[in-house]
Design a protein around this motif. Structure first.
Motif, mmCIF file in Angstrom:
data_model
loop_
_atom_site.group_PDB
_atom_site.id
_atom_site.type_symbol
_atom_site.label_atom_id
_atom_site.label_comp_id
_atom_site.label_asym_id
_atom_site.label_seq_id
_atom_site.Cartn_x
_atom_site.Cartn_y
_atom_site.Cartn_z
ATOM 1 N N HIS A 1 1.616 9.099 2.793
ATOM 2 C CA HIS A 1 0.845 7.860 2.753
ATOM 3 C C HIS A 1 0.483 7.443 4.176
ATOM 4 O O HIS A 1 1.280 7.603 5.114
ATOM 5 C CB HIS A 1 1.651 6.745 2.086
ATOM 6 N N ALA A 2 -0.721 6.914 4.333
ATOM 7 C CA ALA A 2 -1.182 6.414 5.627
ATOM 8 C C ALA A 2 -0.872 4.923 5.729
ATOM 9 O O ALA A 2 -1.147 4.156 4.811
ATOM 10 C CB ALA A 2 -2.684 6.651 5.782
ATOM 11 N N LEU A 3 -0.276 4.535 6.867
ATOM 12 C CA LEU A 3 0.079 3.130 7.061
ATOM 13 C C LEU A 3 0.123 2.815 8.557
ATOM 14 O O LEU A 3 0.851 3.465 9.322
ATOM 15 C CB LEU A 3 1.450 2.834 6.433
ATOM 16 N N ARG A 4 -0.668 1.848 8.978
ATOM 17 C CA ARG A 4 -0.684 1.347 10.354
ATOM 18 C C ARG A 4 -0.846 2.476 11.378
ATOM 19 O O ARG A 4 -0.114 2.540 12.382
ATOM 20 C CB ARG A 4 0.584 0.552 10.655
ATOM 21 N N GLY A 5 -1.770 3.367 11.134
ATOM 22 C CA GLY A 5 -2.087 4.408 12.105
ATOM 23 C C GLY A 5 -1.196 5.625 12.062
ATOM 24 O O GLY A 5 -1.402 6.572 12.835
ATOM 25 N N ARG A 6 -0.192 5.637 11.173
ATOM 26 C CA ARG A 6 0.698 6.789 11.039
ATOM 27 C C ARG A 6 0.685 7.293 9.600
ATOM 28 O O ARG A 6 0.143 6.658 8.685
ATOM 29 C CB ARG A 6 2.135 6.433 11.441
ATOM 30 N N PHE A 7 1.326 8.454 9.394
ATOM 31 C CA PHE A 7 1.444 9.038 8.060
ATOM 32 C C PHE A 7 2.931 9.184 7.739
ATOM 33 O O PHE A 7 3.696 9.735 8.542
ATOM 34 C CB PHE A 7 0.751 10.410 8.008
ATOM 35 N N TYR A 8 3.321 8.686 6.587
ATOM 36 C CA TYR A 8 4.727 8.691 6.210
ATOM 37 C C TYR A 8 4.974 9.679 5.070
ATOM 38 O O TYR A 8 4.262 9.670 4.061
ATOM 39 C CB TYR A 8 5.173 7.283 5.819
ATOM 40 N N ILE A 9 5.989 10.533 5.279
ATOM 41 C CA ILE A 9 6.372 11.531 4.275
ATOM 42 C C ILE A 9 7.434 10.924 3.374
ATOM 43 O O ILE A 9 8.495 10.499 3.847
ATOM 44 C CB ILE A 9 6.921 12.803 4.950
ATOM 45 N N GLU A 10 7.139 10.866 2.087
ATOM 46 C CA GLU A 10 8.064 10.276 1.128
ATOM 47 C C GLU A 10 8.384 11.254 0.003
ATOM 48 O O GLU A 10 7.613 12.181 -0.264
ATOM 49 C CB GLU A 10 7.467 8.997 0.523
ATOM 50 N N ARG A 11 9.528 11.035 -0.598
ATOM 51 C CA ARG A 11 9.903 11.818 -1.776
ATOM 52 C C ARG A 11 10.233 10.865 -2.914
ATOM 53 O O ARG A 11 10.947 9.874 -2.718
ATOM 54 C CB ARG A 11 11.122 12.711 -1.486
ATOM 55 N N ARG A 12 9.689 11.187 -4.083
ATOM 56 C CA ARG A 12 9.960 10.375 -5.270
ATOM 57 C C ARG A 12 11.062 11.034 -6.093
ATOM 58 O O ARG A 12 11.078 12.249 -6.260
ATOM 59 C CB ARG A 12 8.699 10.223 -6.115
#
Length: 260
Positions: free
Chosen positions: A52-63
């Motif tokens: 996900h893109a948020l505030r200029g960065r990309f965050y790797i998440e796991r569901r």
């Protein structure tokens, strides 16, 4: 005064890399490339990784999902930052303590996503060897022929190449990717898994996770078991983890509640 002089002589902390601001088009291009990398990785897609893109960065998440497939929670496992100085430079980091991020890889989208997909230490999942063999075979999550040798080791039938513990759990025993990765804490501590015992019907596998440091050896034991046609993983109390029989008796007494 002596301590003050020494304190002043300490080197300054290196400056944090500067974040490169992206246009909406650049952000979307990066995001699409990262999503494609996840989709092409049998392990990342099998473990429900997202970006996900948020505030200029990309965050790797796991569901995480429960036995019925319902969403049980999410976890942020890392972040990717575009850096100034190069249009292709990205910084992959993980948060070891709150607000404290450490560098894992730096480079192109392909390089940082490869570092995530092929992680063998446990920083993101620990199933990198399995991901690589599945990518090489090109069949998604299709299992490959594996045989067990007399010495207890596992090799791929066609090539004769040795299997990692995770590869043997998936290809030989049939444990799903999501269940293999379930002892998340031990993977996060970079504990390496190895087999202790397996039943002849391949429905029970006892695996030890271990790591050695200057302070000594640390480990834990996990019982992978197939009950009613469904695989599950249970962490076992150390005093009850000598073999499959003792581990299963202990779980029955606890009504199948894992050790924490």
């Amino acid at each position: 005064m002596r301590w003050r002089r020494r304190w002043r002589e300490w080197p300054d902390r290196p400056a944090r890399p500067k974040v490169r601001r992206l246009s909406a088009e650049q952000r979307d291009d990066y995001l699409r490339a990262m999503v494609r990398a996840i989709e092409r990785s049998p392990v990342l897609s099998g473990l429900h990784f997202e970006v996900h893109a948020l505030r200029g960065r990309f965050y790797i998440e796991r569901r995480f999902r429960d036995e019925d497939g319902n969403l049980a929670g999410t976890a942020t496992l890392g972040r990717i930052t575009p850096l100034t100085g190069s249009a292709a430079s990205l910084l992959l980091e993980v948060e070891y303590r709150q607000g404290s991020w450490s560098e894992i890889a730096k480079g192109s989208v392909q390089k940082v996503m490869k570092a995530i997909a092929n992680d063998t230490k446990g920083t993101f999942h620990g199933l990198g060897s399995l991901n690589q063999s599945l990518r090489k075979a090109g069949g998604g999550l299709q299992r490959l022929p594996v045989k067990k040798r007399r010495d207890g080791s596992f090799v791929f039938t066609e090539s004769g190449q040795p299997c990692s513990t995770q590869e043997a759990l998936f290809h030989y025993f049939g444990v799903p990717v999501e269940v293999i990765a379930r002892p998340r804490t031990w993977y996060w501590y970079h504990r390496k898994p190895f087999f202790l015992e397996a039943s002849r019907d391949r429905r029970r596998v006892l695996v030890r996770f271990s790591t050695s440091t200057l302070s000594g050896e640390f480990g834990g034991t996990c019982l992978y078991i197939c009950r009613d046609g469904r695989w599950d993983a249970f962490t076992i109390r150390p005093s009850e983890s000598d073999n499959i029989a003792s581990a299963e008796r202990w779980l029955v007494k606890r009504k199948w509640r894992a050790w924490t």
